[in-house]
Design an enzyme around this catalytic site. Structure first.
Site, mmCIF file in Angstrom:
data_model
loop_
_atom_site.group_PDB
_atom_site.id
_atom_site.type_symbol
_atom_site.label_atom_id
_atom_site.label_comp_id
_atom_site.label_asym_id
_atom_site.label_seq_id
_atom_site.Cartn_x
_atom_site.Cartn_y
_atom_site.Cartn_z
ATOM 1 N N HIS A 1 6.313 5.686 -23.439
ATOM 2 C CA HIS A 1 7.660 5.221 -25.193
ATOM 3 C C HIS A 1 8.804 6.164 -24.840
ATOM 4 C CE1 HIS A 1 4.659 2.546 -26.372
ATOM 5 N NE2 HIS A 1 4.348 3.908 -25.841
ATOM 6 N N GLY B 1 1.749 34.459 -5.909
ATOM 7 C CA GLY B 1 1.630 33.295 -7.338
ATOM 8 C C GLY B 1 0.329 32.298 -7.348
ATOM 9 N N ARG B 2 1.055 31.740 -7.324
ATOM 10 C CA ARG B 2 1.057 30.287 -7.350
ATOM 11 C C ARG B 2 0.141 29.180 -6.562
ATOM 12 N NH1 ARG B 2 6.080 31.047 -5.342
ATOM 13 N NH2 ARG B 2 6.484 30.455 -3.029
ATOM 14 N N LYS C 1 1.163 39.999 -10.927
ATOM 15 C CA LYS C 1 0.109 40.181 -9.577
ATOM 16 C C LYS C 1 1.621 41.252 -8.827
ATOM 17 C CE LYS C 1 1.779 38.841 -4.752
ATOM 18 N NZ LYS C 1 1.463 37.971 -3.655
ATOM 19 N N GLU D 1 8.935 25.750 -6.206
ATOM 20 C CA GLU D 1 9.373 27.112 -5.856
ATOM 21 C C GLU D 1 8.856 27.429 -3.957
ATOM 22 O OE1 GLU D 1 6.471 30.656 -7.950
ATOM 23 O OE2 GLU D 1 8.794 31.185 -8.341
ATOM 24 N N GLU E 1 9.236 39.574 -18.469
ATOM 25 C CA GLU E 1 7.742 38.345 -19.806
ATOM 26 C C GLU E 1 6.815 39.398 -20.086
ATOM 27 O OE1 GLU E 1 8.971 38.141 -16.953
ATOM 28 O OE2 GLU E 1 10.269 35.870 -17.561
ATOM 29 N N LYS F 1 16.917 37.722 -12.498
ATOM 30 C CA LYS F 1 16.530 38.534 -13.243
ATOM 31 C C LYS F 1 17.476 39.968 -13.099
ATOM 32 C CE LYS F 1 12.125 37.883 -11.245
ATOM 33 N NZ LYS F 1 10.890 38.446 -10.753
HETATM 34 O O1 F6P Z 1 9.697 34.971 -10.663
HETATM 35 C C1 F6P Z 1 9.084 34.465 -9.927
HETATM 36 C C2 F6P Z 1 7.651 35.074 -10.689
HETATM 37 O O2 F6P Z 1 7.720 35.456 -9.245
HETATM 38 C C3 F6P Z 1 6.617 34.332 -9.150
HETATM 39 O O3 F6P Z 1 6.690 33.572 -7.768
HETATM 40 C C4 F6P Z 1 5.285 34.522 -9.509
HETATM 41 O O4 F6P Z 1 4.171 33.147 -10.118
HETATM 42 C C5 F6P Z 1 5.367 34.780 -11.177
HETATM 43 O O5 F6P Z 1 6.922 34.848 -10.803
HETATM 44 C C6 F6P Z 1 4.762 35.886 -11.973
HETATM 45 O O6 F6P Z 1 4.596 37.057 -11.452
HETATM 46 P P1 F6P Z 1 3.504 38.401 -11.217
HETATM 47 O O7 F6P Z 1 2.354 37.266 -11.042
HETATM 48 O O8 F6P Z 1 3.871 39.215 -10.467
HETATM 49 O O9 F6P Z 1 4.182 38.568 -12.730
#
Ligand code: F6P
Length: 523
Positions: free
Chosen positions: A378, A261-262, A200, A347, A206, A487
């Site tokens: 198990h 996002g979620r 987003k 979250e 990452e 972060k």
């Molecule tokens: O760091 C948490 C978060 O902001 C989540 O809420 C989100 O889904 C994820 O990182 C990824 O964010 P983006 O879609 O901006 O890469």
């Protein structure tokens, strides 16, 4: 008035002690218990009869929801009011799956266009209408994204495997651990590979790092930068950053700030799902969620499944003192459900201050964890049966799986039902080492079958459950400021690991940085 001073809250507190005194199996001795406390929505059955609830408790929980004016808050959610009050935004994930006429006017056109584009693109890749730069059909999808830009799509792709095109492989890359990307691209033909970069913000570390590595991998092999236009697409709200990265605007599928996002698997973030099951399959996923939206918006409280699940959770968490909630899908295809719900619930509702910025004063979201049955039996179920921790659990069963009628399938279902029974009743034994206390309340959700429609419904039930709980706790379920701190702290540590003096760090952090650096091979 603070939440725990409200009349309903006080009445619920008084009801809690006697409810614990009655042994759970005794709650299930009335013959109509299952009929009274199990509910249907669409192709799903939700059995709350193994919860420690009776009509009086439920009625008092309904009073609590009335005190919180829940119907008005539900209307706010659907109408596009800024329910994400710290960021001044609506949370319009339900609009993404609503019939056109039910969408708030200001987003209706945008949703129409984007959905049309995603479905069209997915079907074009699947049919070979969209090819790689050399004219070869695309057969490998590498999806790069993390958190909400990853968990929903991977869960859905895995859950819907049997409806998915066998021609396409879809690999997911989320972690910044280098091996993940390397494994995802190992052995792939770049001419047949499509990278979907979902972020987003398009600034998530990452995803940026993995996307850059993916771009290098591709260009080292293809060596024609224009080729990226056939092999890289982005799903983002940040079109400029995607363009800077080298993805043309025509390959950008927008994600708006009114979708968290979620909550975004219904948006362009769901592109891998559409690639896997096709435009029609993706539309059915949306339709399944829409069935639940319609139910949630209008069903009276005593029949409203997401609300009832939320209230069972509040009862256990806030009045019976249960801090763990375990997700137990009895299906390998739903093995990612615990991770998905972990983000959705923790979250969203892992918050400690209310609307006014005051301490909530009561516990908010429980710890969510879990794993697929029967594997967990198990491994960690021993603690559930004989450990000292209290927990509740949601079992998710599929009545008609692909293997329906086989011994495998019957054993899977039998084990799921037996576990919920064991957690409720336990067993008495003169030998204390063999005694199982039981007394753990559980919910069982039975999906008629695992289809795009029923999966959409399942996920929407949980989304709305989380919303209702957020309303009751008066917290913002749609922000996540807590994740920012880590972060920010990682930046100087990154520099110090690369050789900068570890100044200003606490003793442990400095010690860790220095010992890791000492272990580095000499240049
Ligand atoms: O760091 C948490 C978060 O902001 C989540 O809420 C989100 O889904 C994820 O990182 C990824 O964010 P983006 O879609 O901006 O890469």
């Amino acid at each position: 008035m603070s939440l725990n001073n409200s009349p309903a809250w006080k009445r619920l507190t008084r009801l809690a002690a006697p409810s614990i005194e009655t042994r759970l199996p005794e709650w299930l001795t009335t013959t109509d218990r299952f009929e009274r406390f199990s509910f249907r929505v669409g192709h799903l059955l939700v059995d709350l009869s193994k919860q420690r609830i009776n009509q009086e408790i439920l009625d008092t929980l309904f009073e609590l929801t009335a005190e919180r004016d829940i119907q008005a808050r539900i209307n706010d959610l659907f109408s596009g009011s800024p329910v994400n009050f710290t960021e001044g935004r609506p949370a319009l994930h339900a609009a993404l799956r609503a019939p056109r006429s039910d969408r708030p006017a200001r987003v209706a056109q945008d949703i129409e266009e984007t959905t049309h584009r995603i479905l069209g693109f997915a079907d074009a890749v699947r049919s070979g209408g969209w090819c790689g730069h050399s004219g070869k059909t695309l057969t490998n999808i590498v999806h790069i994204g993390i958190g909400g830009s990853h968990l929903g799509p991977e869960l859905a792709v895995q859950a819907l495997q049997s409806a998915a095109s066998p021609r396409l492989t879809i690999n997911f890359v989320a972690n910044v651990d280098d091996g993940v990307l390397q494994n995802a691209v190992a052995g792939l033909d770049p001419d047949r590979t499509l990278f979907v970069i979902a972020s987003k913000s398009f600034t998530t570390l990452e995803t940026r790092l993995n996307a850059e590595r993916a771009r290098s991998w591709f260009l080292e092999r293809v060596n024609v930068s224009e080729a990226m236009a056939r092999h890289f697409v982005a799903v983002t709200a940040n079109v400029e950053a995607a363009a800077e990265f080298g993805i043309p605007a025509t390959n950008v599928y927008p994600l708006r700030d009114w979708v968290g996002g979620r909550y975004s698997v219904w948006s362009a973030v769901g592109l891998p799902v559409a690639l896997a099951v096709g435009g029609q399959g993706f539309s059915e996923l949306l339709a399944g969620a829409q069935t639940v939206d319609a139910h949630f918006a209008s069903a009276p409280a005593p029949e409203n499944v997401p609300l009832l699940l939320a209230l069972a959770g509040i009862w256990n968490n806030n009045f019976l003192g249960v801090a763990n909630h375990v997700i137990l899908p009895y299906s390998d295809r739903l093995k990612l459900l615990p991770s998905f719900l972990q983000q959705l619930e923790m979250e969203s509702n892992g918050k400690h201050v209310n609307h006014a910025g005051d301490d909530v004063g009561v516990h908010t979201a429980p710890i969510i964890w879990g794993g697929e049955g029967t594997n967990g039996q198990h491994a960690f179920h021993q603690l559930l049966h004989q450990g000292t921790r209290s927990f509740t659990a949601d079992f998710v069963l599929i009545a008609n799986s692909q293997a329906a009628g086989t011994d495998h399938d019957r054993w899977l279902l039998a084990n799921g039902i037996a576990q919920s029974q064991a957690m409720m009743s336990g067993q008495t034994d003169p030998d204390p080492h063999r005694e199982v206390t039981g007394e753990h309340a559980t919910t069982t959700i039975v999906m008629d079958s695992l289809t795009p429609h029923s999966l959409g419904a399942l996920l929407a039930i949980y989304e709305h459950k989380v919303f209702c709980q957020g309303v009751i706790w008066d917290i913002n379920s749609f922000d996540q400021y807590g994740v920012e701190l880590g972060k920010r702290l990682a930046r100087p540590i990154f520099d110090q690991l690369a050789g900068r003096p570890a100044l200003g760090q606490d003793a442990s952090t400095r010690g860790l940085i220095e010992s890791i650096r000492k272990g580095e091979p000499n240049d």
